[in-house]
Write a protein that holds these residues in place. Structure first.
Motif, PDB file in Angstrom:
ATOM      1  N   LYS A  15     -10.301  30.981 -37.217  1.00 56.51           N
ATOM      2  CA  LYS A  15     -10.746  30.639 -35.405  1.00 56.51           C
ATOM      3  C   LYS A  15     -11.593  29.827 -35.906  1.00 56.51           C
TER       4      LYS A  15
ATOM      5  N   GLY B  45     -15.826  30.195 -42.864  1.00 57.64           N
ATOM      6  CA  GLY B  45     -16.124  30.651 -43.158  1.00 57.64           C
ATOM      7  C   GLY B  45     -17.507  30.638 -44.577  1.00 57.64           C
TER       8      GLY B  45
ATOM      9  N   CYS C 262     -20.252  28.800 -50.010  1.00 51.41           N
ATOM     10  CA  CYS C 262     -20.805  29.399 -50.853  1.00 51.41           C
ATOM     11  C   CYS C 262     -21.094  28.816 -52.111  1.00 51.41           C
ATOM     12  N   ALA C 263     -21.647  29.306 -53.755  1.00 49.29           N
ATOM     13  CA  ALA C 263     -22.139  28.269 -54.758  1.00 49.29           C
ATOM     14  C   ALA C 263     -20.810  28.220 -55.597  1.00 49.29           C
TER      15      ALA C 263
ATOM     16  N   GLY D 258     -19.922  30.155 -57.535  1.00 49.71           N
ATOM     17  CA  GLY D 258     -20.129  30.451 -59.047  1.00 49.71           C
ATOM     18  C   GLY D 258     -18.791  32.026 -59.409  1.00 49.71           C
TER      19      GLY D 258
ATOM     20  N   THR E 132      -8.062  28.772 -33.472  1.00 52.14           N
ATOM     21  CA  THR E 132      -7.271  29.884 -32.949  1.00 52.14           C
ATOM     22  C   THR E 132      -7.872  31.117 -33.130  1.00 52.14           C
ATOM     23  N   GLU E 133      -8.759  31.980 -32.141  1.00 57.49           N
ATOM     24  CA  GLU E 133      -9.195  33.733 -32.465  1.00 57.49           C
ATOM     25  C   GLU E 133      -8.158  34.182 -31.868  1.00 57.49           C
ATOM     26  N   VAL E 134      -8.112  35.580 -33.025  1.00 55.45           N
ATOM     27  CA  VAL E 134      -7.099  36.822 -32.828  1.00 55.45           C
ATOM     28  C   VAL E 134      -8.473  37.744 -32.469  1.00 55.45           C
TER      29      VAL E 134
ATOM     30  N   GLY F 136     -14.201  38.165 -43.159  1.00 49.63           N
ATOM     31  CA  GLY F 136     -15.474  38.046 -44.150  1.00 49.63           C
ATOM     32  C   GLY F 136     -17.188  38.032 -43.003  1.00 49.63           C
TER      33      GLY F 136
ATOM     34  N   TRP G  11     -16.816  38.492 -40.488  1.00 54.38           N
ATOM     35  CA  TRP G  11     -16.646  39.565 -39.189  1.00 54.38           C
ATOM     36  C   TRP G  11     -15.580  40.879 -39.269  1.00 54.38           C
TER      37      TRP G  11
ATOM     38  N   SER H 177     -22.321  34.129 -44.102  1.00 54.43           N
ATOM     39  CA  SER H 177     -22.628  35.461 -44.442  1.00 54.43           C
ATOM     40  C   SER H 177     -22.548  35.971 -45.645  1.00 54.43           C
TER      41      SER H 177
ATOM     42  N   HIS I 104     -19.600  38.321 -53.879  1.00 55.10           N
ATOM     43  CA  HIS I 104     -18.804  37.473 -54.794  1.00 55.10           C
ATOM     44  C   HIS I 104     -17.039  37.445 -54.471  1.00 55.10           C
ATOM     45  N   GLY I 105     -17.898  37.412 -53.524  1.00 56.47           N
ATOM     46  CA  GLY I 105     -15.672  36.584 -52.586  1.00 56.47           C
ATOM     47  C   GLY I 105     -15.077  35.939 -53.404  1.00 56.47           C
ATOM     48  N   PHE I 106     -15.924  34.520 -53.578  1.00 53.29           N
ATOM     49  CA  PHE I 106     -15.000  33.433 -53.788  1.00 53.29           C
ATOM     50  C   PHE I 106     -14.410  33.665 -55.527  1.00 53.29           C
ATOM     51  N   MET I 107     -15.196  34.617 -56.171  1.00 49.83           N
ATOM     52  CA  MET I 107     -14.864  34.401 -57.647  1.00 49.83           C
ATOM     53  C   MET I 107     -13.807  36.086 -57.926  1.00 49.83           C
TER      54      MET I 107
END
Ligand SMILES: Cc1cc2nc3c(=O)[nH]c(=O)nc-3n(C[C@H](O)[C@H](O)[C@H](O)COP(=O)(O)OP(=O)(O)OC[C@H]3O[C@@H](n4cnc5c(N)ncnc54)[C@H](O)[C@@H]3O)c2cc1C
Length: 381
Positions: free
Chosen positions: A36, A42, A47-48, A50, A172-174, A205, A207, A307, A336-339
């Motif tokens: 979106k 997002g 994020c950091a 890490g 573009t948003e769903v 994420g 949302w 968030s 911790h979703g990036f790592m």
């Protein structure tokens, strides 16, 4: 954009891009990613960066170790720089309860093959000479932990997914997902277009709850503001990312010299608020200076917020659901979703394309809350 796709992925963060890439790599290329805003707008881009394997839950340790294996060769695989750097993570215990927990946790981590060491304060000071050892009881260090640039990692997956044939609709948003007789039939966009599909992947994420609601499912995922700041660039003076559980802070030095620091306020309410605050700056600078006194004089250059998508056990929810065929999600990463993103995306792609992931995702299914089988991940900051 076509009228119909084999799958529509909702969200252009690390999870959306990496899942699209791994699906296409497995031969499922008829994929549309809908974002979106812009790619990495997002939590990923806030994020950091890490990347830590020192977790409390066995599953998180395995997921993070699997991701580190991917990060180690990701630049070559994607043909894109990632600024991946293994400077380690140094975790500090200034309270006896934390020290005891470190002792137990290191045993579990080592039994899973992680190179992690329990240190006394003297040994911790050998790794980072500037830490305050007054009242320090114990520390742990894992040299293969580290960090990467979240924008570059995400853009790398984005470009590679496009090369394999994945389509993108950004800005573009769903706004709705159509379900007929408990099966996904398509998504409605804010442009008014309807895209036919039998598979929807919710990687939205902060949302995620709103997207799940579109298929009639209530998921226990709530957004919570987390703030972060970075100092002026300094000569490199420490390598690892440092966490103090007593102070609720983490900080690390970027390759460009700035020290990036975050503090998780336990009283922060659930909301989509991602504004910056003075209160945070006061808190984080005082706490970082308590752990590393020479930081007391340093100037802050910039601050921002994003968030965390929190779940009741601070662990993500990954997989399909019983109620709706064709609906998948990887949500609620609780900071911790990036790592764990690369390994999670690979497993999710295997589940969607092959019907079976190479490592069971059952412990992270939505069902665990219904069954009451939850144990909180304690190592979240
Ligand atoms: C301050 C801070 C520091 C952090 N530090 C770390 C760290 O050091 N290491 C780590 O591993 N994790 C960290 N995290 C957590 C990490 O950022 C997230 O867990 C991770 O980025 C989640 O990625 P994602 O792809 O699931 O979500 P996001 O990156 O949030 O992507 C979701 C995307 O979905 C889009 N979207 C939502 N709804 C719709 C819709 N209806 N239609 C279209 N698009 C939609 C959004 O615009 C967004 O771009 C941190 C988070 C914050 C806020």
């Amino acid at each position: 954009m076509k009228k119909a796709y084999g799958a529509v992925i909702i969200g252009g963060g690390i999870l959306g891009n990496a899942t699209a890439y791994y699906m296409a790599k497995l031969g499922f290329k008829d994929v549309l990613v809908v974002e979106k805003n812009y790619i990495a707008s997002g939590s990923t881009g806030r994020c950091a960066g890490g990347i830590r394997q020192q977790w409390d839950s066995e599953y998180n340790i395995k997921l993070a170790m699997g991701s580190v294996k991917i990060f180690e060769r990701l630049e070559d695989e994607l043909g894109f720089p990632t600024e991946y750097y293994q400077g380690g993570y140094l975790l500090l215990a200034y309270e006896e309860s934390h020290a005891e927990w470190f002792r137990q946790r290191v045993q579990l981590q080592r039994s899973l093959g992680l190179d992690v060491r329990l240190l006394d304060p003297y040994e911790a000071k050998q790794i980072v000479p500037f830490i305050n050892t007054d009242g320090l009881l114990a520390a742990t260090f894992c040299p293969t932990d580290g960090h990467a640039n979240p924008f570059l990692v995400t853009f790398g997956y984005y470009k590679a997914a496009q090369r394999l044939g994945v389509d993108y609709a950004v800005q573009t948003e769903v706004v709705d997902i159509e379900v007929k007789e408990d099966r996904i039939t398509g998504v409605r966009l804010n442009t008014g277009d309807f895209v036919e599909t039998e598979v929807v992947v919710n990687v939205a994420g902060g949302w995620a709850k709103e997207v799940a609601k579109m298929v009639g499912i209530d998921i226990p995922v709530n957004p919570q503001r987390h703030e972060i700041a970075v100092t002026e660039p300094l000569e490199m003076f420490f390598d690892p990312l440092i966490i103090s559980f007593k102070h609720g802070i983490y900080f690390r030095q970027e390759l460009s010299g700035g020290v990036i620091m975050g503090y998780g306020d336990p009283n922060e309410p659930w909301s989509h608020n991602i504004k910056s605050s003075f209160k945070f700056l006061r808190n984080v600078t005082a706490k970082v200076a308590a752990v590393m006194p020479l930081m007391d004089d340093v100037r802050i250059l910039r601050q921002w917020a994003g968030s965390y998508a929190m779940t009741p056990d601070a662990q993500p929810i990954i997989g399909g659901v019983e109620q709706v065929e064709g609906y998948y999600q990887a949500v609620g990463f609780s900071g911790h979703g990036f790592m764990v993103g690369p390994k999670t995306a690979q497993l999710l792609a295997e589940l969607i394309v092959l019907g079976q992931p190479s490592m069971s995702l059952e412990p992270l299914s939505l069902n665990r809350f219904k069954k009451g089988e939850i144990k909180r991940e304690k190592a979240v900051i």
